[in-house]
Design a protein around this motif. Structure first.
Motif, PDB file in Angstrom:
ATOM      1  N   LEU A 189       5.341  42.403  19.251  1.00  0.00           N
ATOM      2  CA  LEU A 189       4.147  41.999  18.510  1.00  0.00           C
ATOM      3  C   LEU A 189       3.447  40.779  19.082  1.00  0.00           C
ATOM      4  O   LEU A 189       2.253  40.620  18.885  1.00  0.00           O
ATOM      5  N   TYR A 234       4.969  41.712   5.887  1.00  0.00           N
ATOM      6  CA  TYR A 234       5.028  42.596   7.053  1.00  0.00           C
ATOM      7  C   TYR A 234       3.781  43.473   7.111  1.00  0.00           C
ATOM      8  O   TYR A 234       3.153  43.627   8.159  1.00  0.00           O
ATOM      9  N   LEU A 270       0.876  43.517  10.030  1.00  0.00           N
ATOM     10  CA  LEU A 270       0.678  44.714  10.855  1.00  0.00           C
ATOM     11  C   LEU A 270      -0.676  45.376  10.650  1.00  0.00           C
ATOM     12  O   LEU A 270      -1.177  46.036  11.563  1.00  0.00           O
ATOM     13  N   PHE A 313       4.352  37.384   9.974  1.00  0.00           N
ATOM     14  CA  PHE A 313       5.447  38.329  10.202  1.00  0.00           C
ATOM     15  C   PHE A 313       6.780  37.594  10.300  1.00  0.00           C
ATOM     16  O   PHE A 313       7.787  38.004   9.721  1.00  0.00           O
TER      17      PHE A 313
END
Length: 133
Positions: free
Chosen positions: A29, A91, A95, A41
């Motif tokens: 990421l 999360y 994302l 995150f």
């Protein structure tokens, strides 16, 4: 299966997936996300790990009869729900970039705080023994 064994298994899953999430953030990421979303995150993974360990503690305290079983049960389930909601929403926010998901995190945070509060009350006043203070 006892609730303590179930919680230990859930804590192990939380801990293992927190490690995997941290590795995923670092290796996959980092080049994809902004610094802000990467920090979100990583916060999710860190809190997931903290509460994996906290859930182990609640299971241990309950198995040893060191607090009120009902309060400890509520505390454990609050930590599980709080971890899923808090870390899960962070999360998802990181994302997807959908800011509305950040509004869900405080609900999980409140559940986590309730879990810690339940543990404190159960340990201090719920064992059925007189306080040693």
């Amino acid at each position: 299966m006892t609730v303590e064994r179930l919680w230990i298994a859930i804590a192990a899953v939380f801990g293992g997936t927190a490690v995997a999430a941290g590795a995923f953030a670092t290796h996959a990421l980092q080049p994809q996300l902004s610094d802000r979303l990467l920090a979100v995150f990583e916060t999710a993974a860190r809190y997931q790990m903290y509460h994996a360990l906290a859930l182990l503690l609640v299971a241990l305290v309950r198995s040893q009869g060191l607090g009120a079983p009902g309060l400890l049960t509520a505390s454990g389930w609050a930590m599980i729900a709080g971890t899923v909601v808090f870390s899960g929403s962070l999360y998802a926010l990181a994302l997807t970039g959908q800011g509305v998901l950040g509004a869900v995190a405080p609900i999980g945070g409140a559940a986590l705080m309730a879990g810690w509060g339940g543990l404190a009350v159960a340990a201090l006043w719920g064992s059925g023994e007189e306080s040693k203070f």
